[in-house]
Enzyme design. Sequence first.
Site, PDB file in Angstrom:
ATOM      1  N   CYS A  35       0.827  -1.210   0.000  1.00 23.16           N
ATOM      2  CA  CYS A  35       0.000   0.000   0.000  1.00 23.16           C
ATOM      3  C   CYS A  35       0.865   1.266   0.000  1.00 23.16           C
ATOM      4  CB  CYS A  35      -0.912  -0.036   1.228  1.00 23.16           C
ATOM      5  SG  CYS A  35      -1.775   1.499   1.581  1.00 23.16           S
ATOM      6  N   CYS A  62       0.023   3.812   2.754  1.00 21.35           N
ATOM      7  CA  CYS A  62       0.474   3.356   4.071  1.00 21.35           C
ATOM      8  C   CYS A  62       1.950   3.695   4.268  1.00 21.35           C
ATOM      9  CB  CYS A  62       0.277   1.846   4.208  1.00 21.35           C
ATOM     10  SG  CYS A  62      -1.442   1.309   4.025  1.00 21.35           S
TER      11      CYS A  62
END
Length: 105
Positions: free
Chosen positions: A28, A31
């Site tokens: 991600c 993230c």
Amino acid sequence: MRKLQSTEEFKQLAADEAAVFMFTAGWCPDCRVIDPIMPEIEEKFGDLVFVSVDRDEFIDLCGELGIFGIPSFLAFKNSEEVGRFVSKDRKTQEEIEAFLTKLPQ
């Protein structure tokens, strides 16, 4: 930030602690953007236990909790959900801190 090891650990932390679970994944990009700011946030909110939850490892738990976008944050205290910052959008340090500030003490 500690890393969640099991669903049982999730239940224990949610019951015993004022815990904030950060749902994330290695792939991600949003993230990875917030990873470097998390130590500073954890220091500012030292009364909370922060736990990283790998979405791919705990896909069933994410489904049970309604976590469909990452990064997302879920706060528990005494087995009660007390806050949710869940979306698929990138989050800023200011947004995360505003969410944490609004949590019941």
